[in-house]
Scaffold this motif. Sequence first.
Motif, PDB file in Angstrom:
ATOM      1  N   PHE A  80      58.876 -40.857  10.842  1.00  0.00           N
ATOM      2  CA  PHE A  80      58.032 -41.675  11.705  1.00  0.00           C
ATOM      3  C   PHE A  80      56.593 -41.714  11.180  1.00  0.00           C
ATOM      4  O   PHE A  80      55.978 -42.783  11.104  1.00  0.00           O
ATOM      5  CB  PHE A  80      58.067 -41.154  13.142  1.00  0.00           C
ATOM      6  CG  PHE A  80      57.227 -41.969  14.068  1.00  0.00           C
ATOM      7  CD1 PHE A  80      57.595 -43.254  14.419  1.00  0.00           C
ATOM      8  CD2 PHE A  80      56.035 -41.459  14.567  1.00  0.00           C
ATOM      9  CE1 PHE A  80      56.804 -44.025  15.254  1.00  0.00           C
ATOM     10  CE2 PHE A  80      55.241 -42.217  15.402  1.00  0.00           C
ATOM     11  CZ  PHE A  80      55.625 -43.501  15.742  1.00  0.00           C
ATOM     12  N   VAL A  81      56.061 -40.578  10.778  1.00  0.00           N
ATOM     13  CA  VAL A  81      54.700 -40.510  10.232  1.00  0.00           C
ATOM     14  C   VAL A  81      54.588 -41.401   8.992  1.00  0.00           C
ATOM     15  O   VAL A  81      53.616 -42.143   8.842  1.00  0.00           O
ATOM     16  CB  VAL A  81      54.305 -39.050   9.908  1.00  0.00           C
ATOM     17  CG1 VAL A  81      53.024 -38.994   9.089  1.00  0.00           C
ATOM     18  CG2 VAL A  81      54.155 -38.237  11.185  1.00  0.00           C
ATOM     19  N   PRO A  97      45.492 -41.507  23.139  1.00  0.00           N
ATOM     20  CA  PRO A  97      45.834 -41.992  21.793  1.00  0.00           C
ATOM     21  C   PRO A  97      45.802 -40.838  20.795  1.00  0.00           C
ATOM     22  O   PRO A  97      44.956 -39.941  20.903  1.00  0.00           O
ATOM     23  CB  PRO A  97      44.743 -43.017  21.497  1.00  0.00           C
ATOM     24  CG  PRO A  97      43.620 -42.692  22.419  1.00  0.00           C
ATOM     25  CD  PRO A  97      44.229 -42.040  23.619  1.00  0.00           C
ATOM     26  N   GLU A  98      46.766 -40.835  19.891  1.00  0.00           N
ATOM     27  CA  GLU A  98      46.809 -39.783  18.873  1.00  0.00           C
ATOM     28  C   GLU A  98      47.430 -40.344  17.604  1.00  0.00           C
ATOM     29  O   GLU A  98      48.202 -41.299  17.654  1.00  0.00           O
ATOM     30  CB  GLU A  98      47.608 -38.571  19.365  1.00  0.00           C
ATOM     31  CG  GLU A  98      49.059 -38.847  19.663  1.00  0.00           C
ATOM     32  CD  GLU A  98      49.780 -37.692  20.334  1.00  0.00           C
ATOM     33  OE1 GLU A  98      49.252 -36.584  20.360  1.00  0.00           O
ATOM     34  OE2 GLU A  98      50.888 -37.929  20.831  1.00  0.00           O
ATOM     35  N   SER A  99      47.082 -39.741  16.498  1.00  0.00           N
ATOM     36  CA  SER A  99      47.671 -40.173  15.232  1.00  0.00           C
ATOM     37  C   SER A  99      49.141 -39.767  15.220  1.00  0.00           C
ATOM     38  O   SER A  99      49.574 -38.883  15.966  1.00  0.00           O
ATOM     39  CB  SER A  99      46.932 -39.517  14.058  1.00  0.00           C
ATOM     40  OG  SER A  99      47.231 -38.128  14.023  1.00  0.00           O
ATOM     41  N   ALA A 100      49.883 -40.410  14.349  1.00  0.00           N
ATOM     42  CA  ALA A 100      51.300 -40.057  14.202  1.00  0.00           C
ATOM     43  C   ALA A 100      51.432 -38.607  13.730  1.00  0.00           C
ATOM     44  O   ALA A 100      52.357 -37.900  14.134  1.00  0.00           O
ATOM     45  CB  ALA A 100      51.981 -41.008  13.227  1.00  0.00           C
ATOM     46  N   GLU A 101      50.495 -38.166  12.914  1.00  0.00           N
ATOM     47  CA  GLU A 101      50.520 -36.779  12.433  1.00  0.00           C
ATOM     48  C   GLU A 101      50.332 -35.789  13.583  1.00  0.00           C
ATOM     49  O   GLU A 101      51.026 -34.768  13.653  1.00  0.00           O
ATOM     50  CB  GLU A 101      49.435 -36.553  11.370  1.00  0.00           C
ATOM     51  CG  GLU A 101      49.670 -37.290  10.079  1.00  0.00           C
ATOM     52  CD  GLU A 101      49.178 -38.743  10.100  1.00  0.00           C
ATOM     53  OE1 GLU A 101      49.334 -39.415   9.069  1.00  0.00           O
ATOM     54  OE2 GLU A 101      48.651 -39.212  11.124  1.00  0.00           O
ATOM     55  N   GLU A 102      49.396 -36.105  14.490  1.00  0.00           N
ATOM     56  CA  GLU A 102      49.188 -35.236  15.655  1.00  0.00           C
ATOM     57  C   GLU A 102      50.436 -35.194  16.525  1.00  0.00           C
ATOM     58  O   GLU A 102      50.841 -34.130  16.995  1.00  0.00           O
ATOM     59  CB  GLU A 102      48.002 -35.740  16.486  1.00  0.00           C
ATOM     60  CG  GLU A 102      46.665 -35.558  15.810  1.00  0.00           C
ATOM     61  CD  GLU A 102      45.548 -36.302  16.535  1.00  0.00           C
ATOM     62  OE1 GLU A 102      44.449 -35.701  16.647  1.00  0.00           O
ATOM     63  OE2 GLU A 102      45.746 -37.457  16.982  1.00  0.00           O
ATOM     64  N   TYR A 103      51.044 -36.355  16.725  1.00  0.00           N
ATOM     65  CA  TYR A 103      52.268 -36.411  17.515  1.00  0.00           C
ATOM     66  C   TYR A 103      53.372 -35.580  16.850  1.00  0.00           C
ATOM     67  O   TYR A 103      54.049 -34.784  17.495  1.00  0.00           O
ATOM     68  CB  TYR A 103      52.737 -37.862  17.707  1.00  0.00           C
ATOM     69  CG  TYR A 103      54.091 -37.906  18.335  1.00  0.00           C
ATOM     70  CD1 TYR A 103      54.248 -37.753  19.703  1.00  0.00           C
ATOM     71  CD2 TYR A 103      55.233 -38.025  17.550  1.00  0.00           C
ATOM     72  CE1 TYR A 103      55.500 -37.730  20.279  1.00  0.00           C
ATOM     73  CE2 TYR A 103      56.483 -38.004  18.118  1.00  0.00           C
ATOM     74  CZ  TYR A 103      56.620 -37.849  19.479  1.00  0.00           C
ATOM     75  OH  TYR A 103      57.864 -37.811  20.033  1.00  0.00           O
ATOM     76  N   ALA A 104      53.561 -35.778  15.550  1.00  0.00           N
ATOM     77  CA  ALA A 104      54.638 -35.090  14.825  1.00  0.00           C
ATOM     78  C   ALA A 104      54.510 -33.573  14.913  1.00  0.00           C
ATOM     79  O   ALA A 104      55.515 -32.868  15.039  1.00  0.00           O
ATOM     80  CB  ALA A 104      54.667 -35.537  13.372  1.00  0.00           C
TER      81      ALA A 104
END
Length: 150
Positions: A80-81, A97-104
């Motif tokens: 996903f990232v 809101p968060e970056s994909a990296e933060e979510y991952a």
Amino acid sequence: MFNDGHKVYGCVAAGNGYLHINARGDVEPCAFCHYSDSNINEVSLKEAMRSPFFRAFRKAQPFTNNPLRSCPMMDTPDTFVEIVRETGAKSTHRECPESAEEYALKVKDIASEWKDVAEREYAGYPEIERRRFSVLLKYLNFKKRLSGDA
């Protein structure tokens, strides 16, 4: 719809049977994926479905060869990232809101634990179910070639 990959033989997001448009008009792969590179107020639905984010999302499908691990956000967060990075999609979450990296980072451990369980479970699936999934994979690849997503 979340965690139903074993019933529909994969992820249906990003216009592969389903998409989501949030209240601000952001066109998202699904209601759980708050990332987008298109807004329905700025482009047509057809253009949104052909956006770099949606095309990369569909191109990566299936995200694994196990229908019990069909969600890129929960099951393969690294994939996903990569998709978000590659396409420049942005978080559309209004409050957080968060970056994909933060979510991952938040789901990586859960995804790893589930991978082991899902692999054991899928190994015990009836042969007919495994064949159905194999046929679906062939269909998805054919559909990708026809649409230019391959």
